[in-house]
Design a protein around this motif. Sequence first.
Motif, PDB file in Angstrom:
ATOM      1  N   VAL A   1       0.806  -1.227   0.000  1.00 16.17           N
ATOM      2  CA  VAL A   1       0.000   0.000   0.000  1.00 16.17           C
ATOM      3  C   VAL A   1       0.836   1.273   0.000  1.00 16.17           C
ATOM      4  N   PRO A   2       1.888   1.392   0.867  1.00 16.23           N
ATOM      5  CA  PRO A   2       2.629   2.652   0.843  1.00 16.23           C
ATOM      6  C   PRO A   2       3.275   2.944  -0.506  1.00 16.23           C
TER       7      PRO A   2
ATOM      8  N   ALA B   1       0.674   4.059  -3.018  1.00 17.10           N
ATOM      9  CA  ALA B   1      -0.026   5.283  -2.636  1.00 17.10           C
ATOM     10  C   ALA B   1       0.261   6.448  -3.578  1.00 17.10           C
TER      11      ALA B   1
ATOM     12  N   VAL C   1      -3.912   7.082  -6.007  1.00 17.98           N
ATOM     13  CA  VAL C   1      -4.931   6.633  -5.055  1.00 17.98           C
ATOM     14  C   VAL C   1      -5.720   5.453  -5.600  1.00 17.98           C
TER      15      VAL C   1
ATOM     16  N   ARG D   1      -3.789   2.305  -4.919  1.00 19.19           N
ATOM     17  CA  ARG D   1      -3.821   1.989  -3.505  1.00 19.19           C
ATOM     18  C   ARG D   1      -5.176   1.374  -3.128  1.00 19.19           C
ATOM     19  N   ASP D   2      -6.245   1.990  -3.631  1.00 20.41           N
ATOM     20  CA  ASP D   2      -7.561   1.529  -3.208  1.00 20.41           C
ATOM     21  C   ASP D   2      -7.968   0.235  -3.895  1.00 20.41           C
TER      22      ASP D   2
ATOM     23  N   HIS E   1      -5.291  10.751   5.979  1.00 17.19           N
ATOM     24  CA  HIS E   1      -4.452   9.595   6.339  1.00 17.19           C
ATOM     25  C   HIS E   1      -5.000   8.291   5.775  1.00 17.19           C
ATOM     26  N   GLN E   2      -5.452   8.307   4.515  1.00 12.60           N
ATOM     27  CA  GLN E   2      -6.063   7.093   3.981  1.00 12.60           C
ATOM     28  C   GLN E   2      -5.058   5.973   3.796  1.00 12.60           C
ATOM     29  N   THR E   3      -3.777   6.332   3.567  1.00  8.98           N
ATOM     30  CA  THR E   3      -2.772   5.280   3.369  1.00  8.98           C
ATOM     31  C   THR E   3      -2.533   4.509   4.664  1.00  8.98           C
ATOM     32  N   ARG E   4      -2.308   5.253   5.768  1.00  4.97           N
ATOM     33  CA  ARG E   4      -2.128   4.581   7.059  1.00  4.97           C
ATOM     34  C   ARG E   4      -3.328   3.690   7.353  1.00  4.97           C
TER      35      ARG E   4
ATOM     36  N   ILE F   1      -3.210   0.507   5.356  1.00  4.46           N
ATOM     37  CA  ILE F   1      -2.183  -0.424   5.845  1.00  4.46           C
ATOM     38  C   ILE F   1      -2.686  -1.167   7.087  1.00  4.46           C
TER      39      ILE F   1
END
Lengths: 495, 485
Positions: B23-24, B27, B30, B33-34, B111-114, B117
């Motif tokens: 994911v990071p 990122a 987006v 990531r999603d 903070h969607q990445t955190r 994860i």
Amino acid sequence: MITSNLPALIVATPLIMSAIVALLPSGALAWVITLLTSLAVLVFAVMNTVIGDGQPVSYALGGWPPPWGIELISDGASRLMALILAGLSFASTLYAKALIELEIHPKDQARTYGAWLLTMGGLLGLVMTADAFNLFVFLEISALSAVTLVAMGAGVDRRALIAAYNYLIIGAIGATFYVIGVGFCYAVTGTLNMADLAQRLPEATAAPVFVGLAFMVTGIMVKAAAFPVHMWLPAAYGYAPSAVSSLLSAIATKAAIYVLARIFFTIFSGLPDVTDLILKWILLPLSIMAMFGGTILAIYETDLKKLLAQSSIAQIGYITLAFSVATISSISAGFIHMANHALIKGGLFMAVGAIAVSIGKRANIGSIAGLGRAMPWTSSAMLVCGLSLIGLPLTAGFISKIYLVLAVMDAGLGLITALILLSSVLSVVYLWKIIEVMWMRPYQGPAISENVMIYGPLWLVAAANIFFGIYAKPVVDLADMAARAITAHALIGGL
Amino acid sequence: MFMSVETALKIGIFAPLITALLVPFLAVRVNFRDAAGPIGGVISFIAALHVAHDVLQGGVPEWTILTIADGLSLSFKVTPLGAIFGMVASGLWILAALYTTGYMRGNHETHQTRFAICYAIAVHAAIAIAWSGNLMVLFIFYEILTFSTYPLVTHKESQEAIRAGRLYMAILVGTSVVLLLPAIIWVWISAGTLDFTPGGILAGKVSADAAPYLLALFAFGIGKAALMPIHRWLPAAMVAPTPVSALLHAVAVVKAGVFTILMVVVYIFGIEFISQTEASQWLAWLAAFTILASSVVAITKDDLKARLAYSTVSQLSYIVLGAALASAAAIEGAALHIVMHASAKITLFFCAGAIYVNAHIKNISELDGLGPKLPWVFGAFFLGALSIIGIPPLGGSWSKFMLMAGSVDAGMPIMLAVLAVSSLMNVYYLLEPVARGFFKPQQKDIHVDQHFLTIMPPVLTAILSVMLFFFVNWITPFTQMMVTP
């Protein structure tokens, strides 16, 4: 040639090199030599562990056989301790350069490294020696050089001088107590060799032996910062230069605790009634008080270095508690926690030191807000070591916790198990205080660039915390051998 | 088959972890990531199906990663119950991950990445719990699940969220360390092993007098099962974004709790040992009390998520009750209820979140007349509620029926009354939002968005709840294997 002299090389190398390093003209050069020396010691310590058939090796200094000459002993216990000390010294030395450059005046740097090596040598001597008086000598070498190192913090904060002075005086009282105790034992047995003492003490006149034991134990408890004679520790670690705090917290008290175990389980192994009395009715309650006292003080402390020092007092409590239960599995749990706590606390002090130099002021709850995002490398390594401190599974701290609980429960001490676990949960409180502030607050301040010379070694230690949490077998096996070796002289009792 | 069952086991456990690690790096875009969540979900779901298929054939998929120390190995071994829970956690993750995307974007969360994860790590921990080979491995991932969900609970970083996070950690870590860990070590010292074994390992090793105390250490040590009085963390955790409440605090985390209790009863104590020693009678009464008391609390809540949280507390105790009754039918009912309640409750939470994102409403009293504007959402809510109440043709009716049969078998017919009263209260507090939505006149004109990714998942899980009624025989073979070793 090298293999047969390993026990002596481990002790002598840093001692000799310290004299050379102290005279060098430049701090950078002194660091390189110090680093190479600590690497050499680490290599020796590893060789000392892997070479041989696991049997104890006695090394007679100068060729004078014991019990008359000075003997170095390389058995399971001293091997493990030398390995812990050498490993953490190497990581701390690697990390020290950047911080010593920032915190200590250039013309003092070489001498600082000299004292650094002297501390290492003294502590290594402490764990390798098999002679009770020789132990006192190493105790003094390591203590005086460590006081010098703490006093170096005066360049950043003048309070380091008072801390060093207190450390010196209290430490000297402890060492004096120890040597008085040795004197009593020598008076009635006529020997200073530990194994020889172990044989002769049961036959000697009882009163001087008991007095000697009491003096020795009290003196070493001061050195180990065991509750309630721990008062010197928070200030000494709190105001020492950051690199020094990480070195001392990782190795200094560990060596003293090991000596405590030697006194109980080797020197006085012939008197299980007396040692049992002291272990069960004095050391055990004091350990429990240390666990709770240190933890509660840490919860209310706001200065990070002091908080970690208070937490060290609690952690030392776990180790002395493990020893005071005095079964093979609990002594082994004590050794496991010594190794793991060296990794945990060494890493945490490294991280706090890195933070302090980066933000340019003391790290406290107010000044670390939002650093999780401003210093991601340092903060995440600190998070790993912190989670290891509270015993999250798959970190080294978890291994310590289950082996300690297993040993104490197996000894039938249900209530004490509950107290251990309760205090371990309380330690989550002070750690969480830090995590919330570091990661859940916005950062306000200038951008910080992290130095790989600082966070590299820090991550090395953090990674070791994870590695030994997942693959704990080497630590557990070595600790088991250590427990068996240190109690090998035990004549009577359930051991 | 196209892969060996051991490979499937590894893939099922590690697909979520690898998702978390990727994911990071994904990122930077987006959309990449999603997409990672749903793709990871599909992969681990396929693996979970494969593993479950093997279990059904009589296999015992096993994998030992390494030996941490003597007598303590990091190993996985799939039990029938674990196979069920693995399928539930990974399958619902697919939909939850899609829903997360819609919710987080529609709500403009930071903070969607955190978040992504930690979410994936939590699923990893849940699947590892499901397939754990011994109690220590289960404990390890139980703790990891707690720690990985903490950043999700405190996602908003507000004072309220941080306070809720403290309560969450205090209760879950506190109970697990002070009670669960000693219980595990007690078992280790008594039985010399921690492996999950059909028929249990404690018969003859722990005296009948001590057994209730050991069970108490487990029941209160497993805080995730939210037995009263240690349920407070669950309502507090509702401060988290709804995708967390939906997948984790209605499925993965809380089900990990009751799953652990079931595993302990079935594979550590052994059903026979429990019923002979009557060690669990007190637990049945406590579960009954929790079922009723939390239903009463749920009625008083106007905040939709708080009401659903207390409903979850109540429903979890159905499963604990089933475990405590320890008759074959009751255990089967409890295991079935893990599945049935998961699909129904995730539907309700999806709907609650969809209402919040699309209409910005949190309270039940403000739902008047909203039904026609969000017909799919309210329709799905209706079906989910019916399933929890236990009305055919919805899946929840089967598990409730089995639990009722089980309580008669176990000689505690009084529990029939408890279950019946609870159902009546369910009717009242779960159907109120639907009734308000469709039958009350609208009070003020509210702008309603239609974010597709928040509406589609609840509809699908509602359909799943219906299908589970007709295809319950996909699951019953597993539950039968649990009680007839």
